[in-house]
Write a protein that holds these residues in place. Structure first.
Motif, PDB file in Angstrom:
ATOM      1  N   PRO A 173       0.953  -1.035  -0.024  1.00  0.00           N
ATOM      2  CA  PRO A 173      -0.067   0.204  -0.072  1.00  0.00           C
ATOM      3  C   PRO A 173       0.821   1.112   0.169  1.00  0.00           C
ATOM      4  O   PRO A 173       1.339   1.730   1.040  1.00  0.00           O
ATOM      5  CB  PRO A 173      -0.910  -0.150   1.335  1.00  0.00           C
ATOM      6  CG  PRO A 173      -0.113  -1.188   2.252  1.00  0.00           C
ATOM      7  CD  PRO A 173       0.918  -1.879   1.385  1.00  0.00           C
ATOM      8  N   SER A 174       1.041   1.911  -1.136  1.00  0.00           N
ATOM      9  CA  SER A 174       1.856   2.973  -1.131  1.00  0.00           C
ATOM     10  C   SER A 174       1.383   4.036  -2.246  1.00  0.00           C
ATOM     11  O   SER A 174       1.584   3.741  -3.370  1.00  0.00           O
ATOM     12  CB  SER A 174       3.308   2.636  -1.535  1.00  0.00           C
ATOM     13  OG  SER A 174       4.163   3.746  -1.901  1.00  0.00           O
ATOM     14  N   PRO A 245      -3.780  17.146   7.390  1.00  0.00           N
ATOM     15  CA  PRO A 245      -4.223  16.426   8.286  1.00  0.00           C
ATOM     16  C   PRO A 245      -3.158  15.701   9.015  1.00  0.00           C
ATOM     17  O   PRO A 245      -3.383  15.478  10.394  1.00  0.00           O
ATOM     18  CB  PRO A 245      -5.139  15.422   7.693  1.00  0.00           C
ATOM     19  CG  PRO A 245      -4.660  15.453   6.303  1.00  0.00           C
ATOM     20  CD  PRO A 245      -3.898  16.909   5.993  1.00  0.00           C
ATOM     21  N   SER A 246      -2.179  15.451   8.503  1.00  0.00           N
ATOM     22  CA  SER A 246      -0.913  14.712   9.397  1.00  0.00           C
ATOM     23  C   SER A 246      -0.332  15.828  10.110  1.00  0.00           C
ATOM     24  O   SER A 246       0.042  15.445  11.421  1.00  0.00           O
ATOM     25  CB  SER A 246      -0.053  14.215   8.150  1.00  0.00           C
ATOM     26  OG  SER A 246      -0.471  13.133   7.455  1.00  0.00           O
ATOM     27  N   ARG A 274      -7.013   9.976   4.083  1.00  0.00           N
ATOM     28  CA  ARG A 274      -6.407  10.814   5.117  1.00  0.00           C
ATOM     29  C   ARG A 274      -6.526  10.553   6.553  1.00  0.00           C
ATOM     30  O   ARG A 274      -5.988  11.230   7.140  1.00  0.00           O
ATOM     31  CB  ARG A 274      -6.032  12.121   4.555  1.00  0.00           C
ATOM     32  CG  ARG A 274      -5.055  12.098   3.138  1.00  0.00           C
ATOM     33  CD  ARG A 274      -3.927  11.644   3.368  1.00  0.00           C
ATOM     34  NE  ARG A 274      -2.937  12.513   4.091  1.00  0.00           N
ATOM     35  CZ  ARG A 274      -2.589  13.645   3.928  1.00  0.00           C
ATOM     36  NH1 ARG A 274      -2.707  14.418   2.529  1.00  0.00           N
ATOM     37  NH2 ARG A 274      -1.703  14.384   4.859  1.00  0.00           N
ATOM     38  N   ASN A 275      -7.977  10.541   6.670  1.00  0.00           N
ATOM     39  CA  ASN A 275      -8.575  10.773   7.955  1.00  0.00           C
ATOM     40  C   ASN A 275      -8.708   9.784   9.077  1.00  0.00           C
ATOM     41  O   ASN A 275      -9.298   9.911  10.265  1.00  0.00           O
ATOM     42  CB  ASN A 275      -9.798  11.788   7.875  1.00  0.00           C
ATOM     43  CG  ASN A 275     -10.915  10.609   7.516  1.00  0.00           C
ATOM     44  OD1 ASN A 275     -10.900   9.347   7.011  1.00  0.00           O
ATOM     45  ND2 ASN A 275     -12.354  11.084   7.628  1.00  0.00           N
ATOM     46  N   MET A 324      -4.161   6.322   7.646  1.00  0.00           N
ATOM     47  CA  MET A 324      -3.157   7.225   8.872  1.00  0.00           C
ATOM     48  C   MET A 324      -1.869   6.667   9.115  1.00  0.00           C
ATOM     49  O   MET A 324      -1.417   6.719  10.127  1.00  0.00           O
ATOM     50  CB  MET A 324      -4.219   6.859   9.987  1.00  0.00           C
ATOM     51  CG  MET A 324      -4.453   5.383  10.265  1.00  0.00           C
ATOM     52  SD  MET A 324      -5.219   4.999  12.043  1.00  0.00           S
ATOM     53  CE  MET A 324      -3.972   5.485  13.359  1.00  0.00           C
ATOM     54  N   ILE A 325      -1.084   6.221   8.076  1.00  0.00           N
ATOM     55  CA  ILE A 325      -0.263   5.561   8.198  1.00  0.00           C
ATOM     56  C   ILE A 325       1.134   6.659   8.605  1.00  0.00           C
ATOM     57  O   ILE A 325       1.936   6.305   9.608  1.00  0.00           O
ATOM     58  CB  ILE A 325       0.581   4.772   6.652  1.00  0.00           C
ATOM     59  CG1 ILE A 325       1.784   4.148   6.940  1.00  0.00           C
ATOM     60  CG2 ILE A 325       0.954   6.145   5.983  1.00  0.00           C
ATOM     61  CD1 ILE A 325       1.444   2.818   7.551  1.00  0.00           C
ATOM     62  N   ASP A 326       1.069   7.863   8.465  1.00  0.00           N
ATOM     63  CA  ASP A 326       1.998   8.738   9.121  1.00  0.00           C
ATOM     64  C   ASP A 326       1.653   9.127  10.606  1.00  0.00           C
ATOM     65  O   ASP A 326       2.476   9.828  11.236  1.00  0.00           O
ATOM     66  CB  ASP A 326       2.037   9.974   8.175  1.00  0.00           C
ATOM     67  CG  ASP A 326       2.720   9.735   7.127  1.00  0.00           C
ATOM     68  OD1 ASP A 326       3.838   8.838   6.806  1.00  0.00           O
ATOM     69  OD2 ASP A 326       2.521  10.375   5.830  1.00  0.00           O
ATOM     70  N   GLU A 327       0.262   8.642  11.192  1.00  0.00           N
ATOM     71  CA  GLU A 327      -0.068   9.200  12.165  1.00  0.00           C
ATOM     72  C   GLU A 327       0.140   8.008  13.251  1.00  0.00           C
ATOM     73  O   GLU A 327       0.024   8.416  14.408  1.00  0.00           O
ATOM     74  CB  GLU A 327      -1.482   9.449  12.250  1.00  0.00           C
ATOM     75  CG  GLU A 327      -1.707  10.761  11.550  1.00  0.00           C
ATOM     76  CD  GLU A 327      -1.191  10.893   9.875  1.00  0.00           C
ATOM     77  OE1 GLU A 327      -0.506  11.484   9.673  1.00  0.00           O
ATOM     78  OE2 GLU A 327      -2.111  10.074   9.144  1.00  0.00           O
ATOM     79  N   TYR A 328       0.824   6.890  13.004  1.00  0.00           N
ATOM     80  CA  TYR A 328       0.908   5.831  14.154  1.00  0.00           C
ATOM     81  C   TYR A 328       1.942   6.422  15.284  1.00  0.00           C
ATOM     82  O   TYR A 328       1.794   6.073  16.503  1.00  0.00           O
ATOM     83  CB  TYR A 328       1.224   4.399  13.358  1.00  0.00           C
ATOM     84  CG  TYR A 328       0.234   3.771  12.751  1.00  0.00           C
ATOM     85  CD1 TYR A 328      -0.618   3.069  13.496  1.00  0.00           C
ATOM     86  CD2 TYR A 328      -0.126   3.660  11.618  1.00  0.00           C
ATOM     87  CE1 TYR A 328      -1.956   2.218  13.062  1.00  0.00           C
ATOM     88  CE2 TYR A 328      -1.142   3.110  11.100  1.00  0.00           C
ATOM     89  CZ  TYR A 328      -1.871   2.324  11.943  1.00  0.00           C
ATOM     90  OH  TYR A 328      -3.029   1.648  11.207  1.00  0.00           O
TER      91      TYR A 328
END
Ligand code: S3P
Length: 449
Positions: A173-174, A245-246, A274-275, A324-328
């Motif tokens: 997933p990219s 959002p990030s 993105r959310n 939400m990959i950047d928010e973990y």
């Protein structure tokens, strides 16, 4: 090879309630794309709200090196005079994309079908990251690449002189890989098809359509099937970049864990790709209201009002990971201050970001007294409850902006100060983070000032 200059250690201390407005800068993904698509259009694209972080500024320099005229007119206000699809000229020098995986991967995709050569490099973080995920599909168009072993930068791409269109299923997933293939397909005759099994951020598809390309998206049994007709003439656009959002996740999470806080975060994208972080925070018991929902620059946005809340751990659905990959990293901070455990599965992509984000968060959280379990694809944080994290450690940021900002957020609610060895990477995506958080009431200091 570029770096971020002299490391700046930073410390964040337990603070009183956070209050006020957190107007975060423009979206990083959309900012990169505004410059790149502007460079491929014929005529002048006007951009407002551009993120002026290091990553995006490196992409602006790269677009100039390939022949576009990129001009800053005022804060966030830029114009790009494009050279047209297939109109890139060969750069005179090495293209340095700094810390930016998005920048380098999207630009490699664009130039791969233009019959020119270019050599790419980056900082110590970017030069460790895998590029095979882009060089494999661009080889199908006829491009060649030679890099360091393991498909790492520095790397030279020899663009295809007679590109052929391809059909490609993205193996992970990219959005970066999906976008690189679509951008390569722009200068191939005929139809390029990209299939993604899980939906990832869709800014490339939305913006290609906005710039006048013929592109269609079908939901099929195999996933999202995107068909792009090559060699269009892209028409210049007026782009208003929505807030990121990030980046907004940092004040949102900070207000959630610091008792008594109430923070207003305007214009946060609610694009479904993105959310995921906001859905997850609400499931954990966060007090977020979504006000004034509307469309801005083609993206659904809402103003968020975030109040302190006692949160509890949950199992985050793996299917939500891409959104939400950047928010973990910052979610794992909220998880540490929640009751019960938070289970994050299906997150192995975190291992190939600006650093191995599972490892970086696990190390720092453990140093602050939190129990973390991990395997290749999973992170489990054992929450210590509101106010329960001892803190009192210096965490490594590993040249990763989101790791540095996550530990600064942890320091705002931990019992003892939390430091990072280097806060300079924050400037790649959120240059005003420190000032903005201090305005809300955070106590962040630079330790070598
Ligand atoms: C991005 C895609 C994501 C994300 C990155 C920005 C983009 O990377 O982590 O910050 O703008 O396409 P991947 O494509 O590697 O998941």
């Amino acid at each position: 090879m570029s770096g971020h200059g002299t490391p700046i250690p930073m410390t964040s201390r337990k603070c009183g309630p956070l209050n006020g407005e957190a107007a975060v800068p423009g979206d990083k993904s959309i900012s990169h794309r505004a410059l790149i698509f502007g460079a491929l259009a014929v005529g002048e694209t006007k951009v407002t709200g551009l993120l002026e972080g290091e990553d995006v500024l490196d992409t602006a320099k790269a677009m100039r090196a390939f022949g576009a005229t990129v001009t800053q007119h005022g804060p966030g206000e830029w114009s790009v005079n494009g050279v047209g699809v297939g109109g890139f000229s060969e750069p005179d020098n090495v293209i340095d994309c700094g810390n930016s995986g998005t920048g380098v991967r999207l630009i490699m995709g664009v130039m791969a079908t233009q019959g020119i050569n270019a050599t790419f490099t980056g900082d110590a973080s970017l030069n460790k990251r895998p590029m095979g995920r882009v060089t494999d599909p661009i080889a199908l168009f006829g491009a060649q690449s030679v890099g360091r072993s393991g498909g790492r930068l520095p790397m030279t791409i020899v663009g295809a002189t007679e590109p052929v269109p391809v059909e490609y299923t993205v193996p992970m997933p990219s959005a970066q890989v999906k976008s690189a293939v679509l951008l390569a397909g722009l200068n191939a005759p005929g139809q390029t098809v990209v299939i993604e099994k899980e939906a990832t951020r869709d800014h490339t598809e939305r913006m290609l359509e906005g710039f006048g390309a013929e592109i269609s998206v079908e939901e099929t049994e195999d996933g999202r099937r995107i068909t792009l007709t090559g060699q269009p003439e892209l028409k210049p656009q007026v782009i208003s970049v929505p807030r990121d959002p990030s980046s907004a996740a940092f004040p949102t999470c900070a207000a959630t864990i610091v008792p008594g806080s109430e923070v207003f975060v305007p214009g946060v994208s609610q694009n479904l790709t993105r959310n995921g972080i906001y859905t997850t925070l609400v499931e954990m018991g966060a007090d977020i209201t979504f006000e004034n929902e509307r469309l801005e620059g083609g993206e659904p946005v809402a103003d968020l009002r975030v109040r302190y809340a006692e949160t509890h751990g949950i199992e985050v659905p793996p299917a939500r990971a891409a959104s939400m990959i950047d928010e973990y990293p910052v979610l794992s901070v909220v998880a540490a201050l929640s009751t019960g455990k938070t289970v994050m599965r299906g997150v192995k992509e975190l291992r190939v970001k600006e650093c191995d984000r599972i490892d970086a968060m696990a190390r720092g959280l453990r140093a602050c007294g939190v129990t973390v379990e991990e395997d290749e694809d999973t992170m489990i944080v054992h929450g210590m409850g509101p106010g329960g994290v001892p803190g009192g450690a210096t965490c490594e940021s590993f040249l990763d902006h989101r790791i540095a900002m996550s530990f600064m957020v942890l320091g705002m609610a931990a019992q003892n100060p939390v430091s990072v060895d280097d806060g300079t990477p924050i400037a790649t995506s959120f240059p005003v983070f420190e000032d903005l958080m201090k305005t809300l009431g955070a106590q962040i200091t630079r330790d070598n000032a």
